[in-house]
Write an enzyme that holds these catalytic residues in place. Structure first.
Site, PDB file in Angstrom:
ATOM      1  N   ASP A 174       0.799  -1.175   0.166  1.00  0.00           N
ATOM      2  CA  ASP A 174      -0.061   0.082  -0.060  1.00  0.00           C
ATOM      3  C   ASP A 174       0.914   1.211   0.240  1.00  0.00           C
ATOM      4  OD1 ASP A 174       1.031   0.013   2.585  1.00  0.00           O
ATOM      5  OD2 ASP A 174      -0.922  -1.091   3.273  1.00  0.00           O
ATOM      6  N   ASP A 218       1.381   5.031   1.579  1.00  0.00           N
ATOM      7  CA  ASP A 218       1.179   5.959   2.607  1.00  0.00           C
ATOM      8  C   ASP A 218       1.583   7.511   2.114  1.00  0.00           C
ATOM      9  OD1 ASP A 218      -0.036   3.898   3.857  1.00  0.00           O
ATOM     10  OD2 ASP A 218       2.055   3.512   5.026  1.00  0.00           O
ATOM     11  N   ASP A 265      10.325   4.271  12.896  1.00  0.00           N
ATOM     12  CA  ASP A 265      10.956   3.594  13.605  1.00  0.00           C
ATOM     13  C   ASP A 265      12.390   2.949  12.841  1.00  0.00           C
ATOM     14  OD1 ASP A 265       9.913   2.420  11.282  1.00  0.00           O
ATOM     15  OD2 ASP A 265       8.936   0.581  12.321  1.00  0.00           O
TER      16      ASP A 265
HETATM   17  P1  ATP Z   1       4.580  -2.837   5.534  1.00  0.00           P
HETATM   18  O1  ATP Z   1       3.243  -2.071   5.160  1.00  0.00           O
HETATM   19  O2  ATP Z   1       5.276  -3.478   4.424  1.00  0.00           O
HETATM   20  O3  ATP Z   1       4.108  -3.853   6.273  1.00  0.00           O
HETATM   21  P2  ATP Z   1       5.422  -0.375   6.652  1.00  0.00           P
HETATM   22  O4  ATP Z   1       6.816  -0.043   7.077  1.00  0.00           O
HETATM   23  O5  ATP Z   1       4.862   0.063   5.483  1.00  0.00           O
HETATM   24  O6  ATP Z   1       5.418  -1.972   6.356  1.00  0.00           O
HETATM   25  P3  ATP Z   1       3.176   0.211   8.352  1.00  0.00           P
HETATM   26  O7  ATP Z   1       2.854  -0.421   9.406  1.00  0.00           O
HETATM   27  O8  ATP Z   1       2.308   0.328   6.840  1.00  0.00           O
HETATM   28  O9  ATP Z   1       4.694  -0.431   7.970  1.00  0.00           O
HETATM   29  O10 ATP Z   1       3.920   1.552   8.572  1.00  0.00           O
HETATM   30  C1  ATP Z   1       3.884   2.704   7.957  1.00  0.00           C
HETATM   31  C2  ATP Z   1       5.325   3.720   8.211  1.00  0.00           C
HETATM   32  O11 ATP Z   1       5.022   4.087   9.605  1.00  0.00           O
HETATM   33  C3  ATP Z   1       6.543   2.783   8.563  1.00  0.00           C
HETATM   34  O12 ATP Z   1       6.994   2.876   7.481  1.00  0.00           O
HETATM   35  C4  ATP Z   1       7.221   3.496   9.806  1.00  0.00           C
HETATM   36  O13 ATP Z   1       7.648   4.884   8.960  1.00  0.00           O
HETATM   37  C5  ATP Z   1       6.209   4.181  10.431  1.00  0.00           C
HETATM   38  N1  ATP Z   1       5.784   3.248  11.775  1.00  0.00           N
HETATM   39  C6  ATP Z   1       4.900   2.021  11.710  1.00  0.00           C
HETATM   40  N2  ATP Z   1       5.069   1.498  12.826  1.00  0.00           N
HETATM   41  C7  ATP Z   1       5.863   2.181  13.701  1.00  0.00           C
HETATM   42  C8  ATP Z   1       6.356   2.073  14.911  1.00  0.00           C
HETATM   43  N3  ATP Z   1       5.808   1.152  15.711  1.00  0.00           N
HETATM   44  N4  ATP Z   1       7.157   3.121  15.469  1.00  0.00           N
HETATM   45  C9  ATP Z   1       7.518   4.240  14.699  1.00  0.00           C
HETATM   46  N5  ATP Z   1       7.073   4.095  13.242  1.00  0.00           N
HETATM   47  C10 ATP Z   1       6.408   3.342  12.913  1.00  0.00           C
HETATM   48 MG    MG Z   2       2.798   0.274   4.935  1.00  0.00          MG
END
Ligand code: ATP
Ligand code: MG
Length: 441
Positions: free
Chosen positions: A72, A74, A150
């Site tokens: 997805d 963001d 993170d």
């Molecule tokens: P995926 O969607 O592939 O599982 P993602 O990194 O995009 O991985 P998401 O949960 O969609 O994970 O989170 C979007 C963004 O928000 C992350 O890339 C990160 O920058 C931030 N993020 C998510 N969770 C946390 C957290 N627990 N602490 C700090 N930043 C976070």
């Molecule tokens: Mg994501």
């Protein structure tokens, strides 16, 4: 070098200079506008035209640079959730801990406002007694937003208009080096949110990255902090790991970091016996193949496989104490489900599915009378049968049983009766040979 050492001592990711992001052009990072979903491009453009800054952020950029299709897209902006909501007719503000806006444009695009990490003392961020952040809705600038994320590889900002990436934390370099590095002091960041440790494992398995040494070293000693995270959040993160298409690698890494203790404590016991290890391995490999082929996977089935050898050992123990087979199985299932509930809040709909799959297993042993036909008509037959096949493949059950059920399913009515005739122990078989022994009626 000295600068890097000082930064590391201060817990700063190397190269962080909030006033001067690295500006990385398309020819270096390789992402082009066409790689971004039309909906995300549209949302970003609308925000920019309204005078806000807006970027594609997070996992999608990381995945595109690595060459994995993103799940997805963001968007991050300096507009507040209310301003975003006011701009898009089809949108809604969601979340309490972390307010974001969902914009509906065919896909759902998640739009989040730049945030900053606020020290606990100011009271703007509520933290529990262990330093875990429980509410953070303090808005901030883009560089502040970058460093509250993170991992460095997750803190990139892509402007579709210029096709440039702004990188405040050396994330592009870390992607090129295939390194997962926490932003800031790992101990502080993991204490603020212990789920980041699970994310480290999940993302490193998905991307096949190394977890950088300084990030990795405190994990084993901080794993216990996961016990204080709401069990539903741990479940969500575990489900993401299991459905990532890299479940086998994810579980292996989870265990080698010692993170499974508070979540799946039975894994040690299950994986230390050859049968259990083989069974879980086969289940995870199958899952990964299905996900990568775009097929669906049932979380209930998956969790049923992870806990099966736990159920088996409780079942065997109860039977050894003289309990009858079926009541013992149901008691074993309840014990296992109760034990896991405090660690991992498996939603009831999956829990019911798990119990059904387990409860069907002894019924596959019974190949006489009309029982096989009744089992075939059971709504969960398919899941139960797939589970049986895994048990056969792992060597727990005679492979002949799986083959019998395979033939039984595809056989004609007449052949099914013949199969029943020849099944079962010799003593009974003799009886069934008599003309009066009607089968399957
Ligand atoms: P995926 O969607 O592939 O599982 P993602 O990194 O995009 O991985 P998401 O949960 O969609 O994970 O989170 C979007 C963004 O928000 C992350 O890339 C990160 O920058 C931030 N993020 C998510 N969770 C946390 C957290 N627990 N602490 C700090 N930043 C976070
Ligand atoms: Mg994501």
């Amino acid at each position: 070098m000295i600068r890097k050492l000082i930064d590391a001592a201060l817990g700063k990711p190397h190269g962080v200079d909030p006033s001067r992001p690295r500006i990385i052009p398309a020819k270096r990072h390789g992402i082009h506008r066409e790689d971004i979903s039309a909906a995300a491009l549209w949302v970003t453009e609308q925000l920019q035209q309204a005078g806000f800054s807006a970027f594609i952020v997070g996992g999608a950029l990381r995945d595109l640079i690595v060459g994995i299709p993103p799940k997805d897209f963001d968007v991050a902006t300096d507009a507040t959730p209310e301003q975003v909501h006011a701009l898009f007719r089809r949108s809604r503000i969601i979340g309490r801990r972390f307010q974001i806006v969902h914009v509906m444009k065919g896909d759902i695009i998640e739009v989040s406002t730049f945030r900053r990490a606020v020290p606990e003392q100011t009271g703007e961020i509520a933290a529990d007694e262990r330093g875990r952040i429980i509410s953070d809705n303090a808005f901030g600038t883009q560089p502040q937003d970058a460093v509250r994320r993170d991992f460095t590889i997750n803190a990139l900002y892509y402007d579709p208009c210029t096709e440039m990436i702004l990188d405040y934390v050396g994330g592009v370099e870390d992607i090129e080096r295939r390194l997962l590095r926490v932003i800031g002091d790992p101990q502080v960041r993991f204490r603020e949110d212990p789920v980041r440790m699970l994310r480290a494992v999940r993302l490193s398995a998905k991307l096949d990255f190394q977890i950088e040494t300084i990030t990795r070293s405190p994990i084993a000693s901080m794993a216990h902090l996961l016990n204080h995270v709401p069990a539903a959040r741990v479940f969500d993160e575990m489900l993401k790991l299991l459905l990532s298409g890299h479940a086998r690698e994810g579980i292996t890494r989870l265990r080698s970091e010692g993170l499974h203790h508070g979540i799946l404590p039975m894994l040690d016991m299950v994986l230390e016996q050859p049968l259990g290890q083989k069974f879980v391995d086969l289940a995870l490999i199958n899952t990964d193949i299905r996900i990568r082929e775009g097929k669906s996977v049932s979380p209930g089935f998956l969790f049923a496989t992870l806990f099966w050898h736990d159920v088996l050992s409780a079942w065997n123990e109860l039977q050894a104490r003289g309990e009858q087979s079926m009541p013992a199985l149901f008691q074993a299932m309840d014990e296992v489900m109760d034990n896991m509930a405090e660690k991992l809040a498996i939603p009831r709909r999956f829990g019911t599915g798990m119990k059904e799959i387990w409860g069907l297993q002894p019924r596959f042993e019974n190949r006489s009378g009309n029982k096989p036909s009744r089992l075939l008509a059971h709504p969960r037959f398919r899941a139960g049968y797939d589970f049986l096949l895994l048990r056969c493949q792992s060597g727990e059950v005679d492979a002949e049983l799986g083959r019998w059920w395979e033939s039984f399913q595809s056989a004609s009515e007449h052949d099914r009766k013949m199969m029943l005739l020849h099944a079962g122990p010799a003593r009974r078989r003799k009886r069934r040979r008599s003309p009066s022994a009607g089968q399957g009626k």
